[in-house]
Design an enzyme around this catalytic site. Structure first.
Site, PDB file in Angstrom:
ATOM      1  N   GLY A 216       0.827  -1.197   0.000  1.00 52.78           N
ATOM      2  CA  GLY A 216       0.000   0.000   0.000  1.00 52.78           C
ATOM      3  C   GLY A 216       0.861   1.247   0.000  1.00 52.78           C
ATOM      4  O   GLY A 216       1.945   1.278  -0.603  1.00 52.78           O
ATOM      5  N   SER A 217       0.416   2.222   0.720  1.00 51.39           N
ATOM      6  CA  SER A 217       1.032   3.555   0.608  1.00 51.39           C
ATOM      7  C   SER A 217       2.474   3.629   1.090  1.00 51.39           C
ATOM      8  O   SER A 217       3.195   4.535   0.695  1.00 51.39           O
ATOM      9  CB  SER A 217       0.212   4.567   1.392  1.00 51.39           C
ATOM     10  OG  SER A 217      -1.108   4.563   0.920  1.00 51.39           O
ATOM     11  N   VAL A 218       2.878   2.705   1.968  1.00 52.84           N
ATOM     12  CA  VAL A 218       4.267   2.818   2.415  1.00 52.84           C
ATOM     13  C   VAL A 218       5.234   2.657   1.254  1.00 52.84           C
ATOM     14  O   VAL A 218       6.372   3.100   1.321  1.00 52.84           O
ATOM     15  CB  VAL A 218       4.640   1.824   3.543  1.00 52.84           C
ATOM     16  CG1 VAL A 218       3.974   2.203   4.853  1.00 52.84           C
ATOM     17  CG2 VAL A 218       4.302   0.403   3.166  1.00 52.84           C
TER      18      VAL A 218
END
Lengths: 488, 473
Positions: A216-218
């Protein structure tokens, strides 16, 4: 009658010769194969014939050997805080073999390693009993405790690394298991083993290094690094030409954002509020090949050996343009181990230099001689120091003004940078999302710790409340705090 | 020591008796097991074993008595047979004592029978009885040719011994094989004694019939086929062997007796055709029995692929343990007392004792033991060659041939060269019948060798010859 007698004598000689040949075949040619055969109990008997050496954390053993009063296996392995340390030690069971460090360093721990030959010979003359050597780890008891406690009843994992050296400080995975429960071979041990095998929560799975999750966003920090390194972005505060609802290439779907203000947002701002559209477009601008190159420099698409083998994280090398855009925000086929995300964070915190992660500091002979010392080793330089500092600036922004506020240590002289992630997965994203958080702390002397946290499934939390910033960041904070406090 | 026994020109200057050589070798044959005993004690407990003095003295005493009896009553006997047998017996005691110390075997015994009694003291007693048997043999049997008189009694005795285990109430089946009988609390393996009695019968019978068997035959396709009525004995023996195989589940004994008979027949008649026929009949018998007897099939399966069937058949499991024992020993072995051959479990100190040699003394040790056995066989064959009477020749050959076959069948079985058969390694394995019978066997061989090497009796003094030499005043 003497002629047939002589012939019979030769026949008897041939019988003995046949036996001699057979014996040479058995004890010379096939000796290795037979002595190490999987059903040869001698391997196990030898492993537990003497007290095993110990696995050491902070100078204290986290393992032990108890006299099992048993005619087969004299000693039995015991573990202090077994569930907490299981992802580090692995297990050594009389019935179920061994794994991880217990298996990899078996030679040292049993004292059978060739490097201990001199010790063994000496012990033979002095009449001492054979002893195993110790494995000294790089782990920090305080960090591990913070990680394990932080995860609590949740399913998840934490990896903490010292960025300057690559030393692994914490390696936690929950739910965990107690290796002591099946260290022997009795019915009780068998029951415990079977229960663990059948447990659908897979407690024996080492989630910190052997499970790959959608990041995801990491993952956006990797895309940001690629954007900076490729020169697509030079000023992190300059506006990017990204429309709100950027259309994914080869698709009719526009890329949506969860928060407002992403239209033409700068890289810095986009990371702070986690804009999908900006990073998807950047990934597309950089191009698949450059994205793959950057990801691989951070360690993707390869197994890591710490020395325990980790699964290889994935960045799709064959994705089409649309797939690459989605991959750039940690979706599509992108998948990573918690260890991999900790490595990314550590590299950024270490001004762009990625150190090879390791958790065995040294191997020590029974007489305390150091047999092998592992020294920090540079793995690659994914980003230049200048760009690393820009990334740090952006990540610190996330913590001080953005979604990662819960990770802020609020300590003088300590800066904290981080990135949240809420990874949706499953068919049509139907499953409960994973909460990610990566972060590092930095002082004037450099960065003492980088952490990656994933909380797979927080029971009792509303689906809407699952977020990296809310669930995972406090755990990362606790680990960082433990490391800094421990440093004094 | 050579003695000129008469004053004629034909001097019977004989080979030296070699009794002192025997004594020197016996000293080694006692010293080596004593050191081995010390070795086991140090390896297991780290201290000198308590029973060492008693054990050493006991073995030395037995060897001493045997030697003195040989010196007095069989002065020209072969000097190697007694020391070799003593060495094997002594090493066997050490190996059995070593397995007695195994906590695993003790634990298993406690679990199954609630008691454990060490086997080494019993074996020591059996060895003493064995030596007594040996001494008795030499004292009572002044001349082996006496045995000729008992040819047909021997036949009856051998058949009775072989078939005893089938008598209901007397025989007992242990793990499938019906080769034991229970008498007054002792279990005896009559087959071990039958081996000797049968050799006596064969020798007597063949000595008389050899000409008929060799000459009265028709030639057919290059083979001499005996007459129908001469075929009788070999067919009978063949049938008895098959009966043993089928009803007593004893492949080894069956093979041993038939093999011994064929060898003796060949030596007596000098006709190769007997060997061909014997081989043909063995193959026919073996294939025939194997095709319907499940226990033989299990043994063959265990031999063909022990690891493949280890989970299903007990015999396979045991075979894998034995093979791994040998493999783990490697070239030099783990050292006495430091191996794990007790993992074999049941029969580790009897049928499978050779695996302990393999694991703890390694390839080197096994080869030494095989060569010692080979040497005994070789001395036996030499005795047969030297014997002056056909009965002695046949008996010595039969006994040493049976000994060689037994070694091959047992060692070949545990090493996986041929399918496993339940037999004991002479002198090494635990078991009263085996030790006693083999000492008797050595006794008979020594008696024959004494007769064979004894100086020829002086020719009757001829007065004429004397006259030509002595000038009387």
């Amino acid at each position: 009658m003497n002629k047939p007698l002589r012939r019979v004598a030769i026949f008897c000689g041939l019988l003995v010769l046949a036996l001699l040949l057979r014996d040479n075949w058995l004890q010379f040619v096939r000796a290795d194969e037979l002595s190490t055969h999987s059903s040869n109990k001698r391997v196990q008997i030898e492993r537990y014939a003497n007290p095993r050496g110990n696995i050491i954390v902070d100078g204290k053993p986290i393992t032990g050997s108890a006299d099992s009063q048993d005619p087969f296996y004299k000693y039995k392995r015991t573990y202090t805080d077994g569930p907490m340390w299981a992802p580090v030690t692995g297990y050594a069971s009389q019935a179920y073999d061994a794994n991880q460090i217990e298996k990899i360093e078996d030679g040292i721990l049993t004292g059978n390693d060739d490097r201990l030959f001199f010790d063994r010979t000496l012990a033979m003359f002095t009449g001492e009993k054979k002893k195993g050597g110790d494995v000294v780890t790089t782990l920090s008891g305080a960090a591990q405790k913070a990680a394990y406690k932080g995860l609590g009843n949740n399913t998840g994992a934490v990896v903490a690394i010292e960025p300057a050296t690559g030393k692994i400080l914490a390696l936690a995975s929950t739910p965990s298991y107690d290796p002591t429960s099946f260290a022997g071979y009795s019915g009780k041990d068998e029951k415990a083993w079977i229960a663990l095998e059948k447990d659908k929560n897979k407690p024996k799975q080492n989630r910190a290094i052997r499970e790959i999750y959608p990041p995801g966003s990491v993952f956006k920090v990797v895309t940001a690094a690629a954007a900076l390194e490729s020169g697509k972005v030079t000023d992190i505060n300059a506006a990017t030409e990204t429309p709100e609802g950027w259309k994914i290439p080869l698709s009719t779907k526009p890329m949506k954002n969860h928060s407002g203000g992403c239209a033409n947002a700068s890289l810095n701002e986009a990371l702070r509020i986690s804009c999908n559209s900006v990073f998807a477009k950047l990934g597309d601008d950089v191009g698949r090949d450059k994205m793959v190159e950057m990801a691989e420099k951070f360690g993707f698409n390869a197994e890591q050996f710490t020395p325990v083998r980790s699964s290889a994280s994935v960045y799709d090398k064959k994705a089409d343009r649309g797939g690459n855009a989605l991959s750039s925000i940690g979706q599509f086929n992108t998948a990573t181990t918690p260890l991999q995300m900790a490595m990314v964070t550590a590299a950024i915190a270490n001004d762009g230099k990625l150190m090879k992660p390791y958790m065995v500091d040294k191997l020590v002979a029974p007489n305390l001689d150091v047999i092998k010392q592992n020294d920090p080793e540079e793995m690659s330089q994914p980003v230049s120091p200048e760009n690393a500092q820009k990334l740090q600036q952006m990540m610190e922004n996330v913590v001080s003004k953005g979604t990662g506020a819960k990770a802020d240590l609020n300590m003088d002289g300590v800066k904290v940078g981080g990135k949240t992630g809420t990874a949706q997965h499953g068919e049509k994203n139907a499953k409960r999302p994973y909460a990610w958080f990566i972060s590092y702390a930095k002082t004037a002397q450099g960065s003492p710790v980088a952490v990656a946290v994933i909380v797979e499934d927080a029971e009792g939390t509303n689906r809407e409340d699952i977020s990296g910033g809310g669930l995972a960041a406090p755990i990362a904070k606790a680990v960082m705090k433990a490391v800094i406090k421990n440093r004094g | 020591m050579s003695v000129v026994t008469n004053t004629t020109t034909i001097g019977a200057i004989e080979a030296p008796s070699r009794r002192n050589t025997e004594l020197a070798l016996l000293a080694f044959a006692v010293a080596i097991p004593v050191f081995a005993y010390l070795n086991v004690g140090l390896a297991i407990d780290g201290k000198i074993p308590a029973g060492m003095a008693g054990y050493g003295l006991g073995l030395a005493l037995l060897a001493g008595v045997a030697h003195l009896v040989v010196r007095k009553w069989a002065p020209y006997a072969d000097p190697l047979l007694l020391p070799l047998a003593t060495l094997l017996n002594g090493m066997g005691l050490v190996l059995i004592w070593r397995l007695d110390q195994s906590p695993r075997l003790i634990a298993t015994s406690m679990r199954l029978y609630d008691s454990f009694s060490p086997d080494a003291p019993k074996q020591m007693m059996y060895s003493a009885i064995g030596i007594a048997m040996f001494v008795g043999m030499l004292l009572l049997l002044k001349d082996h040719r006496v045995l000729q008189r008992y040819t047909y009694i021997s036949m009856v005795a051998a058949l009775v011994l072989l078939l005893l285990p089938l008598v209901p109430g007397l025989g007992s089946a242990v793990y499938g094989a019906k080769i034991w009988i229970n008498v007054a609390g002792f279990s005896i393996q009559p087959g071990e004694f039958a081996k000797i009695v049968l050799a006596i019968f064969f020798s007597g019978y063949l000595m008389v019939k050899r000409d008929a068997l060799a000459l009265a035959s028709r030639r057919f396709m290059g083979l001499y086929l005996p007459r129908g009525r001469d075929l009788g004995p070999i067919l009978t023996i063949w049938a008895v062997s098959l009966l043993i195989l089928i009803f007593e589940n004893d492949l080894g004994t069956s093979l041993l007796f038939f093999g011994m008979f064929v060898i003796m027949l060949y030596v007596a008649t000098e006709r190769t055709s007997w060997i061909v026929m014997g081989l043909g009949m063995s193959v026919a018998g073996a294939v025939g029995v194997a095709s319907f007897a499940s226990h033989v099939q299990a043994r063959v399966d265990a031999w063909a692929d022990p690891f493949g069937c280890a989970d299903k058949i007990d015999a396979c499991d045991q075979m894998t343990e034995v093979l791994m024992s040998f493999g783990s020993g490697g070239i030099l072995g783990t050292g006495l007392g430091q191996g794990n051959s007790d993992l074999i479990g049941f029969a580790a100190n009897s049928d499978f004792i050779f695996a302990t040699v393999g694991e703890e003394l390694g390839l080197a040790g096994v080869m030494v033991f095989l060569l010692i056995y080979g040497l005994i066989v070789e001395r036996g064959v030499r005795t047969a060659l030297a014997a002056r009477d056909p009965f002695g020749k046949l008996l010595a050959m039969g006994l040493s041939g049976a000994f060689a076959l037994q070694i091959f069948v047992v060692a070949g079985g545990v090493m996986g060269l041929i399918p496993l058969t339940g037999m004991t390694m002479p002198f090494l394995a635990y078991g009263g019948s085996s030790v006693i019978a083999n000492w008797a066997l050595i006794g008979i061989l020594i008696r024959i060798s004494d007769t064979a090497r004894r100086p020829a009796p002086a020719p009757a003094p001829s007065p004429d010859a004397e006259m030509t030499q002595v000038v009387r005043p």
